[in-house]
Design a protein around this motif. Structure first.
Motif, short mmCIF file in Angstrom:
data_model
loop_
_atom_site.label_atom_id
_atom_site.label_comp_id
_atom_site.label_asym_id
_atom_site.label_seq_id
_atom_site.Cartn_x
_atom_site.Cartn_y
_atom_site.Cartn_z
N ARG A 231 58.63 -53.02 21.28
CA ARG A 231 57.79 -52.39 20.27
C ARG A 231 57.22 -53.44 19.31
O ARG A 231 56.04 -53.37 18.93
CB ARG A 231 58.62 -51.35 19.51
N ALA A 234 54.38 -55.18 20.98
CA ALA A 234 53.21 -54.30 21.06
C ALA A 234 52.47 -54.24 19.74
O ALA A 234 51.24 -54.13 19.70
CB ALA A 234 53.65 -52.91 21.50
N TYR A 235 53.21 -54.34 18.62
CA TYR A 235 52.58 -54.33 17.30
C TYR A 235 52.07 -55.72 16.89
O TYR A 235 51.53 -55.88 15.80
CB TYR A 235 53.56 -53.83 16.25
#
Length: 949
Positions: A231, A234-235
């Motif tokens: 995550r 992805a950010y």
């Protein structure tokens, strides 16, 4: 900067205590941090300790968040169990901590697992990196015999290698990249990684972006940390690991014991030496007496003082001592270790210590118990009517280890066999597997702690025998016609055999510590040694003498002449030189100690060393142990101070025809007595001549393959990049040639003109003449020769040749260097501290120094004793072991990042024939011995990779 330190806690009380003690020591970069714990404990004592921690830091520990009581078994001694439901439960706890940090406007959240012990600089260092997401590294041995592996990884679930898109790697390429990644993490620095966890600082910018530990539904990777990392990527948040202050992971019981020693040592350094240092009572189960409650202890145990370390290195050095293994090339890592989280390995055999104590509190009992607790699983101790607090001391030192302590109100030592039988019965009541019977004044040399479980797991014998050395002082053991215990092997360690008819020697004194027929079982001997401290002061000897006069006045059970010799005013003593293993705990775990099978039915004699069951042998053998013995009376000669530690406790190691070697009883260094008056340059010029070069040429292939390419391999493993390389003492040029071929900008210095000429002829390598002395220093003969050649070239108008010779004389070296190599040079240097200190200044900030020296603790020296070629070479001014080399590096501003030995197969047959304990061995036995020598740092050559502190 406002920081919230958050941790979900479901922890054993003894582990939680250490975690909280370390948290309390954390330095803070700005504003004092707040603490928030999720109390998921099922042990009320652990919950109470969180409350006590809050009371100790009023206003800084926020009200506890609570979790549902956890009932599943999460761990055992070998591994930790994480079923999916538990993983996502912990993920929920971490998300609650994230929500709290966001709601209350914290600048960063430091998530840390409750089974870590942190360096006090950890939080400051993570803040200094200015990274949004950064972890501090820690290392875990997931399997007891496996390699240490990091909690960070490169890609996927747990890949430890880099791979470009579409790149296909062979098994060998993958293994090489794995090793490179692992070794890189041992270098203090900041590195980008693909995954991390457990000790992570997350800044507000990342928290506000929405990262969390929740499950990503279309990803099957195990573990909430992996979903967090995916995550974060992805950010757009890269992940980093810092490796300046590795934490200690308390994964199994041995780690907890190390952590206790670590924190105790740090407490020593941070407290006033005049104050008494209390020790946490982890075995106290009362909720009102948590382990970190210093008022809980009513008595200060007599722990030994830790070693002296320079002030600025205290904490980092102590962490390194207790968390880092000495370097051994790890086996190839073969991929994800998820299976290791579920499948426990075969457990080590249980080891039970059995002992009797009587008024031992003021003697060696503390040291003895501290040494034993490193490897025993339980203890059975008879307090035979002590008038002091020996029994209480046993409880304190062995806290955390199952202990059966039996108190006899009336001493029974006047009838020893009945006391031993009682000890035996109580020991059997604990359902033992292996029984180690030791007296309260006996302790193994420290390497036994690392090797004993491998020894037990690998043997088919039921009785193991060892040699015992009667220490007559803190540094010497007695060695004369009356005291030769160290020449004989006796049973100390047995595997309990249910149904075997154990029989005792029925006599009231000297009946033996174990049943007399244990040698009827399959028996082996081991070379681990025992120090017997029952004679080491005059007062103890007098008390023993009076005791024997009282209990055995006619010497019915002993040896009259030996009794009388106890009070000899001038006994013959031998220096216990090999203090290296005793003074350092950076040992690698040795392989199984191949002991020798013994036919004990007739008490077989093995190479002049016998297996004996009698505690007081009446031996008058003339056989002499030549390895560490000094000649009679030599110890009384004028001594010199140790050149390394400054101790005056030095004696003559051996007198040779042209020089004398001294041995230091404090640090173990062996050195030439006249080292302060030696001109190394003259000695080297005399030895490294045309005959030496001819010898090298006759073995050119093995020299190149075994040594030059080996050195090149070390460079590839430990130097972060190729660049400028300096070799001091290049010999005949093989290594410089190999380095140049491999792409290094390499230059070598060699004083021998014959060697330089050979290097030019054989390898087309130009070596600089002279000696290293800050830059380089030409020897007089070379300088005069070059000057004459320059003059002749000018007269002949050969300008190019003259210019070339002038450049050679100028010796303009480029520095600083990425790497400096000193292969078998340091043993020839009269002032090694000055030499190494100067080399530090020639290195790049992340540069690496490579050193090899002959190993003082080598199998070669064992085999040949004082006549070993390593000792008899007069140009060997110092004889280093791993311990003394480490001390030297520390004094010179360096730290070892790799330290190991090598034993090449060549010449092994001759060593086996010369060694007193080895006969003919089959090929597989020889190869096993080679592996053992490497594991125990007994190889011929000591290899070290070091960097500037």
């Amino acid at each position: 900067m406002r920081i919230l330190i958050g941790s979900p806690v479901h922890q054993k009380p003894e582990i939680l205590s250490l975690f909280l003690q370390a948290l309390e020591r954390l330095e803070t970069p700005d504003v004092l941090p707040d603490y928030l714990f999720v109390d998921d404990n099922d042990n009320p004592i652990s919950s109470q300790w969180l409350v006590e921690f809050s009371n100790r830091l009023p206003g800084r520990v926020l009200p506890l968040l609570t979790g549902s009581q956890q009932v599943e078994n999460r761990s055992d001694e070998h591994t930790h169990y994480w079923p999916p439901a538990l993983v996502w439960k912990v993920a929920g706890f971490k998300n609650r901590l994230i929500e709290y940090a966001l709601q209350h406007n914290y600048d960063a959240l430091f998530l840390v697992d409750s089974d870590l012990v942190l360096h006090s600089r950890t939080l400051c260092r993570l803040v200094e990196t200015e990274k949004d997401i950064v972890s501090e590294i820690f290392w875990t041995r997931w399997q007891p015999e496996g390699p240490l592996l990091p909690q960070v990884w490169v890609s996927d679930e747990y890949n430890l290698f880099h791979r470009e898109d579409g790149e296909v790697l062979s098994k060998e390429e993958r293994a090489q990249r794995e090793l490179h990644f692992i070794h890189q993490l041992h270098i203090p620095g900041l590195y980008e990684v693909g995954g991390l966890g457990a000790c992570t600082l997350i800044r507000r910018r990342a928290l506000e972006a929405g990262i969390h530990f929740g499950k990503i539904k279309n990803v099957s990777y195990w573990g909430e940390d992996r979903h967090f990392c995916i995550r974060a990527a992805a950010y757009g948040f890269p992940l980093f690991v810092d490796t300046h202050y590795p934490a200690m992971h308390l994964y199994r019981e041995a780690d907890r014991m190390k952590a206790e020693q670590l924190l105790f040592t740090l407490k020593y350094f941070t407290s006033n030496h005049s104050e008494q240092v209390t020790h946490a009572e982890h075995s106290d189960t009362s909720p009102s007496s948590p382990a970190f409650n210093h008022s809980a202890s009513s008595r200060t145990p007599k722990f030994p003082e830790p070693p002296v370390i320079p002030d600025h290195l205290h904490e980092t050095a102590v962490f390194a001592k207790y968390t880092a293994d000495s370097f051994v090339v790890p086996p190839t890592f073969t991929g994800p270790r998820q299976s290791e989280l579920y499948t426990p390995p075969v457990s080590n055999p249980k080891l039970t210590l059995t002992m009797t104590v009587y008024n031992e509190a003021d003697h060696k009992l503390t040291d003895v118990l501290l040494s034993h607790r490193k490897y025993i699983d339980e203890a059975v101790i008879i307090d035979d009517g002590s008038h002091d607090d020996s029994g209480e001391l046993c409880r304190e030192i062995l806290q955390g280890i199952p202990l059966r302590l039996i108190r006899n109100e009336t001493p029974s030592f006047t009838n020893e066999v009945e006391l031993r039988k009682q000890q035996w019965r109580e020991t059997l009541a604990s359902s033992p597997e292996w029984i180690l019977s030791m007296d309260a004044d006996e302790m193994f040399e420290s390497r036994f702690a690392q090797g004993v479980h491998s020894l037990l797991a690998g043997t088919t014998a039921d009785t193991i025998c060892f040699r015992l050395f009667d220490m007559w002082s803190s540094t010497h053991y007695r060695d004369d016609e009356y005291w030769q215990a160290h020449r004989y092997y006796r049973p100390f360690l047995i595997r309990y055999k249910e149904g075997f008819p154990y029989k005792w020697r029925e006599q009231s004194l000297h009946c033996g510590r174990l049943p007399e027929n244990v040698l009827d079982l399959p028996t082996e001997i081991s070379n681990y040694r025992i120090q017997h401290w029952g004679w080491y002061t005059p007062a103890i000897r007098m008390a023993k003498f009076e005791r024997y006069q009282l209990l055995d006045p006619s010497a019915r059970y002993g040896w009259k002449e030996q009794y009388e010799s106890i009070l000899d005013s001038n006994p013959q003593l031998t220096l216990w030189v090999d203090q290296d293993n005793k003074n350092t705990e950076k040992e690698p775990t040795p392989e199984y100690e191949p002991a020798h099978q013994v036919d004990a039915s007739d008490v077989a004699k093995v190479a002049s060393v016998q297996v004996m069951n009698k505690p007081e042998p009446q031996i008058k053998s003339e056989t002499k142990d030549t390895f560490y013995a000094t000649e009679k009376g030599k110890g009384a000669e004028q001594s010199v101070k140790c050149k390394l530690c400054g101790s005056s406790d030095t004696v003559v190691f051996h007198d040779y025809q042209r020089f004398t070697l001294m041995g230091c009883g404090s640090c173990g260094l062996v050195f030439r007595k006249d080292v302060d008056h030696i001109q190394s340059e003259e000695m080297i010029a005399e030895i490294y001549n045309a005959n030496w070069v001819a010898m090298r040429d006759s073995a050119a292939a093995s020299t190149y393959g075994d040594h030059a390419l080996f050195g090149l391999m070390l460079l590839d493993m430990f130097s972060p990049r190729k660049g400028k390389l300096l070799e001091i003492g290049s010999g005949t040029g093989e290594f410089i040639h190999a380095a140049l071929q491999a792409g290094w900008n390499a230059v070598g210095i060699e004083p021998s003109s014959d060697s330089r000429a050979y290097a030019k002829s054989k390898y087309e390598v130009d070596l600089l003449p002279g000696y290293w002395n800050g830059e380089t220093e030409l020897d007089a003969q070379t300088q005069q020769s070059v000057e004459v050649e320059i003059h002749q070239a000018h007269e002949a108008q050969e300008g190019i040749e003259a210019e070339s010779l002038e450049e050679e004389l100028d010796l303009s070296l480029e520095h600083p260097y990425e790497a400096i190599a000193c292969w078998h040079v340091l043993e020839h240097i009269a002032d090694p501290v000055a030499f190494l200190t100067d080399l530090c200044e020639q290195l790049q900030p992340d540069g690496t120094l490579y050193i090899t020296v002959p190993n003082k603790n080598s199998f070669t020296n064992e085999a040949y004793g004082v006549h070993s070629p390593l000792f008899t070479e007069e140009d060997h001014l110092y004889h280093y072991s791993d311990h003394t080399l480490t001390l030297l590096l520390e004094k010179s501003g360096l730290r070892p990042v790799a330290l190991f030995t090598r034993q090449l197969p060549a010449g092994l047959d001759a060593l086996l024939q010369a060694h007193p304990l080895y006969g003919e061995l089959a090929f597989t036995e020889q190869m096993g011995l080679l592996a053992k020598l490497q594991g125990e740092k007994r190889g011929h050559e000591l290899c070290c990779v070091a960097r500037v502190i």
